[in-house]
Motif scaffolding. Structure first.
Motif, PDB file in Angstrom:
ATOM      1  N   GLU A 124       0.893  -1.211   0.034  1.00  0.00           N
ATOM      2  CA  GLU A 124       0.116   0.152   0.060  1.00  0.00           C
ATOM      3  C   GLU A 124       0.844   1.307   0.059  1.00  0.00           C
ATOM      4  O   GLU A 124       0.389   2.261  -0.283  1.00  0.00           O
ATOM      5  N   LEU A 125       2.136   1.122   0.508  1.00  0.00           N
ATOM      6  CA  LEU A 125       2.902   2.385   0.724  1.00  0.00           C
ATOM      7  C   LEU A 125       4.312   1.841   0.893  1.00  0.00           C
ATOM      8  O   LEU A 125       4.725   0.580   1.168  1.00  0.00           O
ATOM      9  N   VAL A 126       5.144   2.754   1.350  1.00  0.00           N
ATOM     10  CA  VAL A 126       6.637   2.503   1.641  1.00  0.00           C
ATOM     11  C   VAL A 126       6.684   2.721   3.121  1.00  0.00           C
ATOM     12  O   VAL A 126       6.458   3.854   3.363  1.00  0.00           O
ATOM     13  N   GLY A 127       6.634   1.654   3.733  1.00  0.00           N
ATOM     14  CA  GLY A 127       6.917   1.933   5.410  1.00  0.00           C
ATOM     15  C   GLY A 127       8.289   1.857   5.866  1.00  0.00           C
ATOM     16  O   GLY A 127       9.266   1.701   5.360  1.00  0.00           O
ATOM     17  N   HIS A 128       8.381   2.363   7.225  1.00  0.00           N
ATOM     18  CA  HIS A 128       9.740   2.396   7.782  1.00  0.00           C
ATOM     19  C   HIS A 128      10.204   1.312   7.950  1.00  0.00           C
ATOM     20  O   HIS A 128      11.565   0.875   7.666  1.00  0.00           O
ATOM     21  N   CYS A 129       9.288   0.277   8.534  1.00  0.00           N
ATOM     22  CA  CYS A 129       9.818  -1.369   8.783  1.00  0.00           C
ATOM     23  C   CYS A 129      10.812  -1.526   9.623  1.00  0.00           C
ATOM     24  O   CYS A 129      11.281  -2.495   9.921  1.00  0.00           O
ATOM     25  N   ASP A 130      11.055  -0.522  10.544  1.00  0.00           N
ATOM     26  CA  ASP A 130      12.042  -0.639  11.734  1.00  0.00           C
ATOM     27  C   ASP A 130      11.847   0.238  12.756  1.00  0.00           C
ATOM     28  O   ASP A 130      12.858   1.201  13.032  1.00  0.00           O
ATOM     29  N   VAL A 131      10.739   0.454  13.369  1.00  0.00           N
ATOM     30  CA  VAL A 131      10.492   1.504  14.357  1.00  0.00           C
ATOM     31  C   VAL A 131      10.732   0.816  15.531  1.00  0.00           C
ATOM     32  O   VAL A 131       9.683   0.467  16.329  1.00  0.00           O
ATOM     33  N   THR A 132      12.005   0.839  15.801  1.00  0.00           N
ATOM     34  CA  THR A 132      12.524   0.336  17.329  1.00  0.00           C
ATOM     35  C   THR A 132      12.759   1.375  18.263  1.00  0.00           C
ATOM     36  O   THR A 132      12.720   2.610  17.646  1.00  0.00           O
ATOM     37  N   PRO A 133      12.863   1.327  19.573  1.00  0.00           N
ATOM     38  CA  PRO A 133      13.217   2.467  20.330  1.00  0.00           C
ATOM     39  C   PRO A 133      14.351   3.308  20.005  1.00  0.00           C
ATOM     40  O   PRO A 133      14.444   4.656  20.300  1.00  0.00           O
ATOM     41  N   GLU A 134      15.510   2.564  19.184  1.00  0.00           N
ATOM     42  CA  GLU A 134      16.709   3.453  19.089  1.00  0.00           C
ATOM     43  C   GLU A 134      16.530   4.302  17.603  1.00  0.00           C
ATOM     44  O   GLU A 134      17.194   5.161  17.542  1.00  0.00           O
ATOM     45  N   ASN A 135      15.205   3.965  17.134  1.00  0.00           N
ATOM     46  CA  ASN A 135      14.775   4.815  15.595  1.00  0.00           C
ATOM     47  C   ASN A 135      13.921   5.844  15.782  1.00  0.00           C
ATOM     48  O   ASN A 135      13.198   6.186  14.971  1.00  0.00           O
ATOM     49  N   VAL A 136      13.668   6.131  17.287  1.00  0.00           N
ATOM     50  CA  VAL A 136      12.436   7.209  17.619  1.00  0.00           C
ATOM     51  C   VAL A 136      13.007   8.278  18.382  1.00  0.00           C
ATOM     52  O   VAL A 136      13.673   7.965  19.409  1.00  0.00           O
ATOM     53  N   VAL A 137      12.931   9.460  17.825  1.00  0.00           N
ATOM     54  CA  VAL A 137      13.551  10.767  18.556  1.00  0.00           C
ATOM     55  C   VAL A 137      12.183  11.515  19.212  1.00  0.00           C
ATOM     56  O   VAL A 137      11.318  11.489  18.817  1.00  0.00           O
ATOM     57  N   PHE A 138      12.618  11.512  20.659  1.00  0.00           N
ATOM     58  CA  PHE A 138      11.898  12.132  21.722  1.00  0.00           C
ATOM     59  C   PHE A 138      11.807  13.663  21.639  1.00  0.00           C
ATOM     60  O   PHE A 138      13.186  14.234  21.691  1.00  0.00           O
ATOM     61  N   ARG A 139      11.076  14.298  21.825  1.00  0.00           N
ATOM     62  CA  ARG A 139      11.089  15.891  22.371  1.00  0.00           C
ATOM     63  C   ARG A 139       9.993  16.083  23.479  1.00  0.00           C
ATOM     64  O   ARG A 139       8.994  15.289  23.646  1.00  0.00           O
ATOM     65  N   PRO A 140      10.120  17.126  24.030  1.00  0.00           N
ATOM     66  CA  PRO A 140       9.127  17.312  25.504  1.00  0.00           C
ATOM     67  C   PRO A 140       7.754  17.502  24.716  1.00  0.00           C
ATOM     68  O   PRO A 140       7.493  18.227  23.871  1.00  0.00           O
ATOM     69  N   GLY A 141       6.672  16.930  25.443  1.00  0.00           N
ATOM     70  CA  GLY A 141       5.430  16.942  25.114  1.00  0.00           C
ATOM     71  C   GLY A 141       4.836  17.985  25.804  1.00  0.00           C
ATOM     72  O   GLY A 141       5.358  18.785  26.431  1.00  0.00           O
ATOM     73  N   PRO A 142       3.474  18.087  25.538  1.00  0.00           N
ATOM     74  CA  PRO A 142       2.484  19.191  26.463  1.00  0.00           C
ATOM     75  C   PRO A 142       2.739  19.265  27.762  1.00  0.00           C
ATOM     76  O   PRO A 142       2.670  20.379  28.318  1.00  0.00           O
ATOM     77  N   SER A 143       2.995  18.106  28.293  1.00  0.00           N
ATOM     78  CA  SER A 143       3.305  18.010  29.733  1.00  0.00           C
ATOM     79  C   SER A 143       4.631  18.208  30.461  1.00  0.00           C
ATOM     80  O   SER A 143       4.981  18.122  31.307  1.00  0.00           O
ATOM     81  N   GLY A 144       5.509  18.439  29.192  1.00  0.00           N
ATOM     82  CA  GLY A 144       6.853  18.366  29.604  1.00  0.00           C
ATOM     83  C   GLY A 144       7.706  17.172  29.458  1.00  0.00           C
ATOM     84  O   GLY A 144       9.030  17.358  29.352  1.00  0.00           O
ATOM     85  N   GLY A 145       7.130  16.356  29.426  1.00  0.00           N
ATOM     86  CA  GLY A 145       7.958  14.671  29.325  1.00  0.00           C
ATOM     87  C   GLY A 145       8.190  14.481  27.881  1.00  0.00           C
ATOM     88  O   GLY A 145       7.362  14.919  27.052  1.00  0.00           O
TER      89      GLY A 145
END
Length: 272
Positions: A124-145
């Motif tokens: 259906e599309l080209v997927g990421h296919c490797d969404v592991t914790p190492e491949n996700v970048v976090f930034r502060p959300g509305p609550s600060g976390g």
């Protein structure tokens, strides 16, 4: 918490220092699949999806140049904020936004994707296919976390289905794994409600929820074959993963899924 900040020319991958940060960019050697991945990333930028690196070109050492996505990644053992329900739901929303953006992408003629991947029927599309914790970048959300902000490392991207990419993500984040192989804070988790939470936040259709566990079983089988193939043909980190028991962990995950299928299915498709 692993903060993704670094001085010029620091390696992310100790194996031959293949991946390095140079100022505000990330450099890695070009691969056969790199032009196809670059086309995907350029499309994501064109349609306004902010949760992925941007392609800046190729340097004089034949390395791709990508923007460095500022933020944090979750180091192992995973901290409480990385395994929270809030993070899981936010990740589902991020993955849905990525899928919606990628759905209109038309791969270039003769597109090449990472070797060792088994093509899905009717992608259906080209997927990421490797969404592991190492491949996700976090930034502060509305609550600060910290909350999921971007996906990185698209080197395993390929034509697939939304459901298959969802299952691949849940494999690591629910997680679909034997408790002995989970991170410490995940070992006692009730996985059924987490599957339901992710699917609700993503907006996964009912027919796909019915197919999710069977797709997970298919995904585990393919992962076993692909990991073994990459270990034999590519060596390096893939060979180390295989020697470190990757195949056994995949087999245990399949056995755990079989043993708990009825319970998991009730959470996925049962009424509130």
């Amino acid at each position: 918490m692993s903060v993704r900040t670094a001085p010029v020319e620091i390696a992310f991958d100790t194996e031959e220092e293949k991946v390095v940060r140079v100022g505000a960019t990330v450099r890695r050697p070009m691969a056969a699949s790199s032009p196809s991945v670059h086309a995907l990333l350029a499309h994501l930028e064109a349609v306004g999806f902010e949760g992925a690196p941007r392609v800046l070109g190729v340097d004089g050492r034949d390395r791709e140049i990508l923007t460095f996505v500022e933020g944090e990644t979750a180091a192992r053992p995973l901290p409480a904020w990385a395994v929270s329900d809030e993070t899981l739901a936010a990740l589902a929303v991020l993955l849905r936004r990525f899928h919606d953006a990628a759905e209109s992408f038309v791969p270039p003629p003769g597109a090449v994707w990472e070797q060792g991947s088994q093509a899905d029927e009717s992608p259906e599309l080209v997927g990421h296919c490797d969404v592991t914790p190492e491949n996700v970048v976090f930034r502060p959300g509305p609550s600060g976390g910290p909350l999921p902000y971007a996906l990185i490392d698209f080197d395993l991207a390929r034509p697939t289905t939304r459901l298959f990419d969802v299952v691949t993500t849940l494999r690591h984040w629910a997680p679909i794994a034997d408790p002995i192989d989970r991170d410490p804070l995940q070992r006692s988790m009730d996985i059924g409600p987490r599957l339901r939470l992710f699917c609700d936040a993503y907006g996964l259709a009912g027919r796909d929820r019915l197919r999710l566990l069977d797709t997970a079983r298919t995904r585990l089988g393919r992962s076993y074959v692909a990991t073994r193939t990459r270990a034999l043909t590519l060596g390096g980190d893939w060979a180390r993963r295989w020697a470190g028991g990757a195949g056994e962990r995949i087999r245990r995950a399949g056995a755990w899924l079989d043993a708990h299928e009825d319970e998991l299915r009730r959470h996925l498709v049962g009424s509130d």
